[in-house]
Design an enzyme around this catalytic site. Sequence first.
Site, PDB file in Angstrom:
ATOM      1  N   GLY A  94       0.613  -1.423  -0.096  1.00 56.50           N
ATOM      2  CA  GLY A  94       0.015   0.035   0.095  1.00 56.50           C
ATOM      3  C   GLY A  94       0.865   1.223  -0.094  1.00 56.50           C
ATOM      4  CB  CYS A  95      -0.112   4.666   0.771  1.00 59.97           C
ATOM      5  SG  CYS A  95      -1.777   4.952  -0.286  1.00 59.97           S
ATOM      6  CE1 TYR A  96       3.764  -0.583   4.974  1.00 55.43           C
ATOM      7  CE2 TYR A  96       1.375  -0.087   4.966  1.00 55.43           C
ATOM      8  CZ  TYR A  96       2.409  -1.006   5.210  1.00 55.43           C
ATOM      9  OH  TYR A  96       1.910  -2.358   5.464  1.00 55.43           O
ATOM     10  CG  PHE A 123      -0.692   7.832   6.570  1.00 52.75           C
ATOM     11  CD1 PHE A 123      -0.244   7.953   8.029  1.00 52.75           C
ATOM     12  CD2 PHE A 123      -0.583   8.901   5.798  1.00 52.75           C
ATOM     13  CE1 PHE A 123       0.023   9.159   8.297  1.00 52.75           C
ATOM     14  CE2 PHE A 123      -0.319  10.211   6.333  1.00 52.75           C
ATOM     15  CZ  PHE A 123      -0.051  10.199   7.446  1.00 52.75           C
TER      16      PHE A 123
END
Length: 371
Positions: A154-156, A355
């Site tokens: 994901g985004c992290y 996050f």
Amino acid sequence: MPSYVGAIGTANPAHRIAQARIADFMAGALQFGEADTRRLRALYRVSGIEQRYSVLPDYDLPNGEYTFFPNTVGLEPFPTVGQRMAAYRREALPLATAAVHDCLRQAPSIAPATITHLITVSCTGMYAPGLDLELVRALGLAPNVRRTCVNFMGCYAAVNALKLADAFCRADATARVLIVSVELCTLHFQKSPEEDHLVSNALFGDGAAACLVLAEPLPAPAPSLALTAFHCGIEPDGHADMAWHINDFGFEMTLSSYVPKLIQRGIRQLTEQLLEQLPVQLSDIHAFAIHPGGRKILETIETALGLTAHDNRHAYHVLRNYGNMSSATVLYVLREVLAHATPADHGAPVLSFAFGPGLTIEAMLLEVNHQ
């Protein structure tokens, strides 16, 4: 000794689409009536996004001219995972390669064949033999380059890639690490009126970023960012509020309206834990590189840490012009920090957050090197 982010390159697909135009596409795809369309357009207006990029032209075309989605009412039969992965495999390599070329142009002393490690990052597509091997061929990397794939985090995920690169450089002063993140989020549009899907469809765009991490900074006058410290926190109450699942019709993002509140609850403590072992206090930090997961997330962090919108200006710039490109996004923000660094900023700390599913909050402290 710290390692250094020496150059960051970016690339986006050819299709730059206004946020208002995407809202119209979504309303038509969901077969919304007038009232629901009005509410959807309001959601897109307050997103903080003016435009996004996509590998698909369809979001800017009328029904009848689509090239990926069916030219039918309701877009049926809706594209399968297999069709979306075929598009990912076709589009990911050229976009990733363009980002790498943009990165290496800033570091002419680094020849591709001298890269010792390649880290690829993506959560929007997978195949094998994969993007890492295709990049070795396309870029002329050495066949014995050490390859690591960071997938589906994901985004992290780019922060984890930077952690790996930092470890490689600390272990070997001759290491030259190339990180390549490519995310084609718009392949995974979900045709659902549920709030989580409406919010996700309103935020995500496509992009790639590449960065060099070295055991020493690039020669002056090029600025760099020293990787000083990392810290990870998990907000277990948010386990179901930010998630990423593979279903029959693409990768399905869950992004609930509670995420900003969960981040607000954990961000102050995480920051204190990151800084408590360092000779740096929050009041010493005036440069920030925060992943713009959405406008509300940025505003929530400002409230929790006492920041201003000006402090967050680099994140707002990326959100406004590109939307949320998952793992690539924080590298875009760090590129803005580098682009605006001056010799007067030498030694200045930079606080960064990203996050993702879990709910995971990754934090890192960097330092501007500009002599």
